[in-house]
Write an enzyme that holds these catalytic residues in place. Structure first.
Site, PDB file in Angstrom:
ATOM      1  N   GLU A 129       0.830  -1.208   0.000  1.00  0.00           N
ATOM      2  CA  GLU A 129       0.000   0.000   0.000  1.00  0.00           C
ATOM      3  C   GLU A 129       0.864   1.257   0.000  1.00  0.00           C
ATOM      4  OE1 GLU A 129      -4.145  -0.367   1.820  1.00  0.00           O
ATOM      5  OE2 GLU A 129      -2.906  -1.436   3.280  1.00  0.00           O
ATOM      6  N   GLU A 149      -4.177  -9.662   2.476  1.00  0.00           N
ATOM      7  CA  GLU A 149      -5.054  -9.455   3.629  1.00  0.00           C
ATOM      8  C   GLU A 149      -6.204 -10.452   3.685  1.00  0.00           C
ATOM      9  OE1 GLU A 149      -2.880  -5.524   3.362  1.00  0.00           O
ATOM     10  OE2 GLU A 149      -3.551  -7.097   1.982  1.00  0.00           O
TER      11      GLU A 149
END
Length: 282
Positions: A129, A149
């Site tokens: 990210e 995730e």
């Protein structure tokens, strides 16, 4: 000659150096933990980046990680402990309140200065990210990227999903996000489009600094105004709205009246290399 800087105090979880004129190198420094981000590291990065944003003689920042991985993302052991203690509401509040995102970097839209990632070994989860929020990404040829995730029952909520969707498109973003698969640096560059350059292992920082040198040959006022336009294009779905917002931005107003616009035009007429000044503080 490189200026003498005094950055704010910080822990040894990060390192700050100034390898060349107008450039700051920020290194994640938890190699034994694969540079997994802690609250201390987040506070350190925020303090340093807020200072960097206000330092006129620093025009570009390069991010890298010590050891074999750029950043492994969040400390999942600590996250598990919070969940076991009923910390889910705290987790959600923290994400909203931390306006600069994961490690104070994954949603840092306040800075109009270029951010270059020098990715050694790869990045996972929040580390990816961070990479997705950088302006230029250099990766080692052995680097791997993943947003895993979903494999852990959590979600890449710190800015990675919308950024990847804008960069790669819905289908490719879905491929990475819904499967949690790992991709190579070459795939990140050629299929997913978020890596600018793949270089041999051990060359990522020098390659990133070369990008910084190339950027810094240009007017810093123009560069920062241009980055503000790029950021605004992510905020506004309509092109005209983005153009109007950019023209009204502090960076755009400064670029039109600064010494550097006069110097750039004068140097063109006189057929010489321009000599740029530090931008005025906004």
């Amino acid at each position: 000659m490189t200026a003498s800087f005094q950055p704010p105090a910080h822990s040894d979880q990060i390192r700050v150096s100034f390898p060349q004129e107008h450039v700051m190198l920020l290194t994640f420094n938890r190699p034994k933990a694969l540079n997994a981000v802690t609250p201390t590291m987040t506070s350190d990065v925020k303090r340093i980046m807020d200072w960097f944003d206000q330092e006129p003689d620093l025009w570009v920042v390069v991010l890298t990680g010590e050891g074999r991985l750029f950043c492994a993302g969040a400390d999942l052991v600590a996250w598990n402990d919070r969940q076991a203690g009923g910390g889910v509401q705290s987790d959600q509040s923290d994400i909203i309140n931390e306006v600069d995102g994961f490690a104070s970097l994954s949603r840092r839209f306040t800075t109009s200065k270029p951010v270059i990632a020098a990715v050694n070994g790869g990045a996972h989860g929040g580390g990816t990210e961070i990479v997705l929020n950088c302006d230029i990404v250099v990766a080692s040829d052995d680097a791997k990227f993943a947003l895993p995730e979903v494999k852990r029952g959590v979600v890449a909520v710190q800015g990675g999903m919308p950024r990847l969707a804008r960069i790669a498109g819905h289908q490719l973003a879905s491929e990475l996000l819904l499967t949690g698969k790992t991709i190579s640096a070459t795939e990140a560059a050629t299929r997913f489009g978020f890596v600018n350059q793949v270089v041999p292992k051990g060359k990522v920082v020098s390659a990133a600094l070369a990008w910084a040198t190339e950027i810094n040959q240009n007017s810093p006022d123009s560069v920062q105004s241009t980055k503000r336009a790029l950021l605004l294009s992510n905020w506004h779905g309509n092109i005209e709205d983005a153009v109007v917002a950019h023209i009204g931005s502090l960076e755009s107003k400064r670029a039109f009246v600064c010494e550097n616009i006069q110097e750039g035009l004068r140097a063109f007429v006189e057929k010489r290399k321009p000599s740029w000044k530090n931008p005025a503080k906004l």
